[in-house]
Motif scaffolding. Structure first.
Motif, PDB file in Angstrom:
ATOM      1  N   ARG A  21       0.889  -1.297   0.210  1.00 50.80           N
ATOM      2  CA  ARG A  21      -0.123  -0.257   0.199  1.00 50.80           C
ATOM      3  C   ARG A  21       1.125   0.865  -0.014  1.00 50.80           C
ATOM      4  O   ARG A  21       1.729   1.374   0.515  1.00 50.80           O
ATOM      5  CB  ARG A  21      -0.995  -0.275   1.255  1.00 50.80           C
ATOM      6  CG  ARG A  21      -2.369  -1.141   1.472  1.00 50.80           C
ATOM      7  CD  ARG A  21      -2.639  -0.800   0.705  1.00 50.80           C
ATOM      8  NE  ARG A  21      -4.297  -2.397   0.467  1.00 50.80           N
ATOM      9  CZ  ARG A  21      -3.857  -3.248  -0.537  1.00 50.80           C
ATOM     10  NH1 ARG A  21      -3.076  -3.764  -0.796  1.00 50.80           N
ATOM     11  NH2 ARG A  21      -4.917  -4.236   0.280  1.00 50.80           N
ATOM     12  N   PRO A  22       0.011   1.937  -0.490  1.00 49.40           N
ATOM     13  CA  PRO A  22       1.218   3.638  -0.741  1.00 49.40           C
ATOM     14  C   PRO A  22       1.029   4.151   0.592  1.00 49.40           C
ATOM     15  O   PRO A  22      -0.028   3.894   1.708  1.00 49.40           O
ATOM     16  CB  PRO A  22       0.655   4.716  -2.028  1.00 49.40           C
ATOM     17  CG  PRO A  22      -0.850   3.786  -1.762  1.00 49.40           C
ATOM     18  CD  PRO A  22      -1.029   2.419  -1.532  1.00 49.40           C
ATOM     19  N   THR A  23       1.760   5.226   1.281  1.00 51.49           N
ATOM     20  CA  THR A  23       2.016   6.499   2.454  1.00 51.49           C
ATOM     21  C   THR A  23       0.628   7.004   1.880  1.00 51.49           C
ATOM     22  O   THR A  23       1.239   7.661   0.266  1.00 51.49           O
ATOM     23  CB  THR A  23       2.911   6.476   3.013  1.00 51.49           C
ATOM     24  OG1 THR A  23       2.774   7.520   3.371  1.00 51.49           O
ATOM     25  CG2 THR A  23       4.032   7.221   1.207  1.00 51.49           C
ATOM     26  N   ALA A  24       0.020   7.638   3.051  1.00 53.58           N
ATOM     27  CA  ALA A  24      -1.166   8.653   2.936  1.00 53.58           C
ATOM     28  C   ALA A  24      -0.636  10.241   2.458  1.00 53.58           C
ATOM     29  O   ALA A  24      -1.159  11.053   2.038  1.00 53.58           O
ATOM     30  CB  ALA A  24      -2.180   8.629   4.099  1.00 53.58           C
ATOM     31  N   THR A  25       1.193  10.114   3.063  1.00 55.66           N
ATOM     32  CA  THR A  25       1.586  11.441   2.442  1.00 55.66           C
ATOM     33  C   THR A  25       2.882  11.130   2.289  1.00 55.66           C
ATOM     34  O   THR A  25       3.330  10.215   1.905  1.00 55.66           O
ATOM     35  CB  THR A  25       2.016  11.952   4.701  1.00 55.66           C
ATOM     36  OG1 THR A  25       2.677  11.217   5.015  1.00 55.66           O
ATOM     37  CG2 THR A  25       0.904  12.006   5.163  1.00 55.66           C
ATOM     38  N   ARG A  26       3.391  12.106   2.118  1.00 55.90           N
ATOM     39  CA  ARG A  26       4.934  12.039   1.009  1.00 55.90           C
ATOM     40  C   ARG A  26       5.871  11.690   2.525  1.00 55.90           C
ATOM     41  O   ARG A  26       7.034  11.582   1.522  1.00 55.90           O
ATOM     42  CB  ARG A  26       5.288  13.323   0.790  1.00 55.90           C
ATOM     43  CG  ARG A  26       5.323  14.521   1.795  1.00 55.90           C
ATOM     44  CD  ARG A  26       5.678  15.502   1.212  1.00 55.90           C
ATOM     45  NE  ARG A  26       6.444  16.927   1.638  1.00 55.90           N
ATOM     46  CZ  ARG A  26       7.891  17.407   2.318  1.00 55.90           C
ATOM     47  NH1 ARG A  26       8.979  17.038   1.897  1.00 55.90           N
ATOM     48  NH2 ARG A  26       8.068  18.125   3.307  1.00 55.90           N
ATOM     49  N   PHE A  27       5.460  11.454   3.848  1.00 56.78           N
ATOM     50  CA  PHE A  27       6.712  11.016   4.652  1.00 56.78           C
ATOM     51  C   PHE A  27       6.265   9.712   4.739  1.00 56.78           C
ATOM     52  O   PHE A  27       6.257   9.504   5.317  1.00 56.78           O
ATOM     53  CB  PHE A  27       6.434  11.415   5.989  1.00 56.78           C
ATOM     54  CG  PHE A  27       6.820  13.815   5.804  1.00 56.78           C
ATOM     55  CD1 PHE A  27       7.683  14.483   5.567  1.00 56.78           C
ATOM     56  CD2 PHE A  27       6.018  14.172   5.433  1.00 56.78           C
ATOM     57  CE1 PHE A  27       8.540  15.444   5.558  1.00 56.78           C
ATOM     58  CE2 PHE A  27       6.373  15.539   5.163  1.00 56.78           C
ATOM     59  CZ  PHE A  27       7.496  16.028   5.465  1.00 56.78           C
ATOM     60  N   SER A  28       7.425   8.129   4.271  1.00 56.27           N
ATOM     61  CA  SER A  28       6.937   6.870   4.292  1.00 56.27           C
ATOM     62  C   SER A  28       6.861   7.026   5.788  1.00 56.27           C
ATOM     63  O   SER A  28       7.472   5.447   6.695  1.00 56.27           O
ATOM     64  CB  SER A  28       7.626   6.036   3.696  1.00 56.27           C
ATOM     65  OG  SER A  28       9.398   6.669   4.102  1.00 56.27           O
ATOM     66  N   TYR A  29       7.906   7.856   6.723  1.00 59.17           N
ATOM     67  CA  TYR A  29       8.483   7.703   8.137  1.00 59.17           C
ATOM     68  C   TYR A  29       7.996   8.971   8.717  1.00 59.17           C
ATOM     69  O   TYR A  29       8.366   9.552   7.853  1.00 59.17           O
ATOM     70  CB  TYR A  29       9.895   6.746   8.668  1.00 59.17           C
ATOM     71  CG  TYR A  29      11.166   7.408   7.935  1.00 59.17           C
ATOM     72  CD1 TYR A  29      11.791   8.038   8.073  1.00 59.17           C
ATOM     73  CD2 TYR A  29      11.178   7.397   6.574  1.00 59.17           C
ATOM     74  CE1 TYR A  29      12.760   9.014   7.669  1.00 59.17           C
ATOM     75  CE2 TYR A  29      12.598   7.892   6.027  1.00 59.17           C
ATOM     76  CZ  TYR A  29      13.045   8.706   6.666  1.00 59.17           C
ATOM     77  OH  TYR A  29      14.193   9.719   6.083  1.00 59.17           O
ATOM     78  N   ALA A  49      -2.734  18.476   5.041  1.00 57.98           N
ATOM     79  CA  ALA A  49      -2.928  18.574   3.819  1.00 57.98           C
ATOM     80  C   ALA A  49      -3.893  17.327   3.162  1.00 57.98           C
ATOM     81  O   ALA A  49      -4.556  16.566   3.246  1.00 57.98           O
ATOM     82  CB  ALA A  49      -3.078  19.925   3.287  1.00 57.98           C
ATOM     83  N   GLN A  50      -2.720  16.500   2.584  1.00 58.28           N
ATOM     84  CA  GLN A  50      -2.818  15.614   2.334  1.00 58.28           C
ATOM     85  C   GLN A  50      -3.254  13.700   3.260  1.00 58.28           C
ATOM     86  O   GLN A  50      -4.253  13.380   2.132  1.00 58.28           O
ATOM     87  CB  GLN A  50      -1.084  14.897   2.087  1.00 58.28           C
ATOM     88  CG  GLN A  50      -0.450  15.863   1.234  1.00 58.28           C
ATOM     89  CD  GLN A  50       1.347  14.999   1.563  1.00 58.28           C
ATOM     90  OE1 GLN A  50       1.838  14.588   2.394  1.00 58.28           O
ATOM     91  NE2 GLN A  50       1.437  14.789   0.071  1.00 58.28           N
ATOM     92  N   LEU A  51      -3.393  14.600   4.213  1.00 58.62           N
ATOM     93  CA  LEU A  51      -4.900  13.521   5.079  1.00 58.62           C
ATOM     94  C   LEU A  51      -6.032  13.594   4.726  1.00 58.62           C
ATOM     95  O   LEU A  51      -6.832  12.830   5.117  1.00 58.62           O
ATOM     96  CB  LEU A  51      -4.251  13.330   6.976  1.00 58.62           C
ATOM     97  CG  LEU A  51      -2.827  12.560   6.394  1.00 58.62           C
ATOM     98  CD1 LEU A  51      -2.234  12.949   8.455  1.00 58.62           C
ATOM     99  CD2 LEU A  51      -2.651  11.437   6.499  1.00 58.62           C
ATOM    100  N   LEU A  52      -5.695  15.122   5.231  1.00 57.34           N
ATOM    101  CA  LEU A  52      -7.707  15.344   4.714  1.00 57.34           C
ATOM    102  C   LEU A  52      -7.761  15.118   3.169  1.00 57.34           C
ATOM    103  O   LEU A  52      -8.958  14.842   2.965  1.00 57.34           O
ATOM    104  CB  LEU A  52      -7.531  16.681   5.043  1.00 57.34           C
ATOM    105  CG  LEU A  52      -7.457  17.732   6.474  1.00 57.34           C
ATOM    106  CD1 LEU A  52      -6.961  18.789   7.060  1.00 57.34           C
ATOM    107  CD2 LEU A  52      -8.687  16.861   7.399  1.00 57.34           C
ATOM    108  N   THR A  53      -6.938  15.786   2.377  1.00 56.00           N
ATOM    109  CA  THR A  53      -7.636  14.700   0.969  1.00 56.00           C
ATOM    110  C   THR A  53      -7.554  13.881   0.757  1.00 56.00           C
ATOM    111  O   THR A  53      -8.882  13.490   0.035  1.00 56.00           O
ATOM    112  CB  THR A  53      -7.072  15.556  -0.115  1.00 56.00           C
ATOM    113  OG1 THR A  53      -6.271  17.132   0.519  1.00 56.00           O
ATOM    114  CG2 THR A  53      -6.549  16.109  -1.377  1.00 56.00           C
ATOM    115  N   ASP A  54      -6.951  13.127   1.274  1.00 56.23           N
ATOM    116  CA  ASP A  54      -7.254  11.114   1.131  1.00 56.23           C
ATOM    117  C   ASP A  54      -6.793  10.626   2.159  1.00 56.23           C
ATOM    118  O   ASP A  54      -6.350  10.223   2.121  1.00 56.23           O
ATOM    119  CB  ASP A  54      -6.295  11.006   0.136  1.00 56.23           C
ATOM    120  CG  ASP A  54      -6.774   9.907  -0.972  1.00 56.23           C
ATOM    121  OD1 ASP A  54      -7.368   9.416  -0.675  1.00 56.23           O
ATOM    122  OD2 ASP A  54      -5.654   8.850  -1.238  1.00 56.23           O
TER     123      ASP A  54
END
Length: 126
Positions: A21-29, A49-54
């Motif tokens: 599965r991909p990470t939900a933000t640009r930060f994988s950690y 913002a990334q979490l709220l968008t998707d």
């Protein structure tokens, strides 16, 4: 669902690979989000913002080997912090996102799983 992002709270990047599965933000950690001199409130706002968008399909608290045991910055369950100097804590907006939109589910191999409020009936495979 296949392809839907998850979010691992902590620094266990292999979970994304194991779950395929991909990470939900640009930060994988999360080390970058707690590193003094790197992280700013703007960095945290970008992740939020990334979490709220998707929103992720689920959130895995992999910040310690068991709930409440020493480890990474706490998500929602208090734990002693073990730090290598990356201890900046501007994470409250991310915690609030989880608190408002997810419920605590099962603990799997010591890691607490958080589920979207709309699908809190999830059960782990196996």
């Amino acid at each position: 669902p296949a392809g839907q992002a998850i979010w691992v709270w902590g620094n266990e990047t292999e979970v994304y690979l194991a779950a395929d599965r991909p990470t939900a933000t640009r930060f994988s950690y999360l080390y970058p989000l707690v590193t003094p001199g790197y992280t700013t409130p703007t960095t945290i706002d970008g992740a939020l913002a990334q979490l709220l968008t998707d929103p992720p399909a689920l959130i895995i608290d992999a910040g310690s080997v068991r709930p409440g045991w020493p480890g990474f910055q706490e998500l929602l369950i208090p734990r002693p912090l073990v730090s290598d100097g990356r201890d900046l804590d501007l994470l409250d907006p991310l915690r609030e996102f989880v608190r408002e939109n997810y419920v605590q589910g099962e603990t799997v191999d010591g890691w607490v799983i958080y589920l979207p409020r709309a699908s809190a009936q999830w059960e782990p495979a196996g």
